[in-house]
Each structure stands twice: as C-alpha cells, then as structure tokens.
Design a protein around this motif. Structure first.
Motif, PDB file in Angstrom:
ATOM      1  N   LEU A  35       0.855  -1.184   0.000  1.00  0.00           N
ATOM      2  CA  LEU A  35       0.000   0.000   0.000  1.00  0.00           C
ATOM      3  C   LEU A  35       0.894   1.237   0.000  1.00  0.00           C
ATOM      4  O   LEU A  35       1.767   1.380   0.857  1.00  0.00           O
ATOM      5  CB  LEU A  35      -0.892  -0.012   1.243  1.00  0.00           C
ATOM      6  N   ARG A  36       0.669   2.101  -0.972  1.00  0.00           N
ATOM      7  CA  ARG A  36       1.471   3.326  -1.037  1.00  0.00           C
ATOM      8  C   ARG A  36       1.213   4.196   0.192  1.00  0.00           C
ATOM      9  O   ARG A  36       0.080   4.310   0.657  1.00  0.00           O
ATOM     10  CB  ARG A  36       1.134   4.083  -2.320  1.00  0.00           C
ATOM     11  N   PRO A  37       2.257   4.827   0.742  1.00  0.00           N
ATOM     12  CA  PRO A  37       2.110   5.610   1.983  1.00  0.00           C
ATOM     13  C   PRO A  37       1.069   6.721   1.894  1.00  0.00           C
ATOM     14  O   PRO A  37       0.346   6.960   2.862  1.00  0.00           O
ATOM     15  CB  PRO A  37       3.508   6.190   2.209  1.00  0.00           C
ATOM     16  N   ASN A  38       0.964   7.400   0.746  1.00  0.00           N
ATOM     17  CA  ASN A  38      -0.014   8.488   0.654  1.00  0.00           C
ATOM     18  C   ASN A  38      -1.449   7.943   0.719  1.00  0.00           C
ATOM     19  O   ASN A  38      -2.341   8.589   1.259  1.00  0.00           O
ATOM     20  CB  ASN A  38       0.190   9.313  -0.610  1.00  0.00           C
ATOM     21  N   ILE A  39      -1.662   6.749   0.210  1.00  0.00           N
ATOM     22  CA  ILE A  39      -2.994   6.147   0.270  1.00  0.00           C
ATOM     23  C   ILE A  39      -3.312   5.746   1.705  1.00  0.00           C
ATOM     24  O   ILE A  39      -4.415   5.988   2.198  1.00  0.00           O
ATOM     25  CB  ILE A  39      -3.104   4.948  -0.689  1.00  0.00           C
ATOM     26  N   ALA A  40      -2.346   5.167   2.395  1.00  0.00           N
ATOM     27  CA  ALA A  40      -2.545   4.800   3.803  1.00  0.00           C
ATOM     28  C   ALA A  40      -2.899   6.028   4.636  1.00  0.00           C
ATOM     29  O   ALA A  40      -3.781   5.973   5.501  1.00  0.00           O
ATOM     30  CB  ALA A  40      -1.302   4.111   4.346  1.00  0.00           C
ATOM     31  N   ALA A  41      -2.242   7.154   4.366  1.00  0.00           N
ATOM     32  CA  ALA A  41      -2.519   8.390   5.104  1.00  0.00           C
ATOM     33  C   ALA A  41      -3.921   8.904   4.793  1.00  0.00           C
ATOM     34  O   ALA A  41      -4.655   9.308   5.704  1.00  0.00           O
ATOM     35  CB  ALA A  41      -1.479   9.452   4.759  1.00  0.00           C
TER      36      ALA A  41
END
Length: 163
Positions: free
Chosen positions: A94-100
């Motif tokens: 999961l890309r970090p910006n999506i997780a955020a």
C-alpha cells in the motif's frame, strides 16, 4: 504413583469453533485459527486474504457501490456494528499516501501478519457477535483490494467536496 487419564468430550463452544475453522479452510482455503482463550476464530491477513476495516456508515456506502460494480465480496460487522471489514485479495504494498488518506477517514488496511476475528461460521448472517453482512461464497473470488480502497477514496473525496 499412577496417573489416570480421563477422556472428556470437548465443550460445545470448542467443537463449534473447530467445525467453523474446518469449514473456512475446506470451503474457502482461508488460513483460520482458533484462539481458545478468547473463544474466537481469526484469519491471518496478507498471504491468502486481506482486510479493509472502516466505520459502518462509510462501509454501507462502499458496499452499495461495490455491489453495483459487481465487485462486492465478503463483508463482516463487529459485535456493536460500528465497524465493518471488507475481505479482499491480497495487496502487494500500500502506497504511503494512500494509507494516510485512509487513516484520515478512520479506514485501516489491516497490516500483513495480523489476524482478524471472523464469525464462527461462514454462514452466520446475524447475531450479537461478529457476523457476516455479505458471507463469503466459494463460487466467487475475492475482490481486488484496490477496488475497495478506490471506492472508499472516491466516496470520501465526494463527501469532502460536498461539505
């Protein structure tokens, strides 16, 4: 000193959990474990299955949209109904910006290696404990994780724009 062994049958709740575990594994191939101390079944996340957990109000919107798109898979409610868990095919990363983005709206893609409680049977549709809103179906494959994540992001973005 002689030790005698007494054969006692397992308690009903343990037999029910063992039966549920076998059903999940045989029917769906899910890696389900019994947590005897807690009297629950759990599924390991990351290899065979992933899980996306969200507030029920958002979950209801996501569920409706996934149903229209023919991408609805198993959805489970927690005991108080406040959170729903969508089960998906595993996601690589999961890309970090999506997780955020997801975290901002109280949505969690359950980290690999964690365990999620599941109902005692793949057929439990109601009750006061963990239950399926959409039970798993051995004839239907799990939806892609990004279908659930993408729908969630789209719906939450629309809500922010409307506010």
């Amino acid at each position: 000193m002689t030790t005698s062994i007494t054969n006692r049958s397992a308690p009903a709740w343990l037999r029910e959990l063992a039966r549920g575990r076998a059903t999940y594994e045989e029917l769906l191939g899910w890696p389900v474990s019994v947590r005897v101390g807690e009297r629950v079944l759990t599924v390991a996340v990351g290899h065979t299955i992933d899980a996306v957990r969200m507030p029920a109000r958002l979950g209801a919107l996501v569920r409706a949209e996934l149903c229209i798109a023919l991408l609805l898979g198993p959805v489970m409610a927690d005991p108080d109904g406040g959170y729903w868990t969508f089960f998906t095919k595993p996601i690589d990363r999961l890309r970090p910006n999506i997780a955020a983005d997801l975290s901002d709206v109280h949505v969690l893609v359950v980290p690999h290696g964690h365990h999620v409680v599941v109902p005692t049977s793949p057929h439990v549709r109601s009750g006061t404990h963990w239950h399926w809103l959409e039970p798993p179906n051995p004839m239907r494959s799990l939806p892609p994780a990004y279908a659930v994540i993408g729908m969630t992001r789209r719906l939450t973005a629309q809500h922010r724009l409307a506010a």
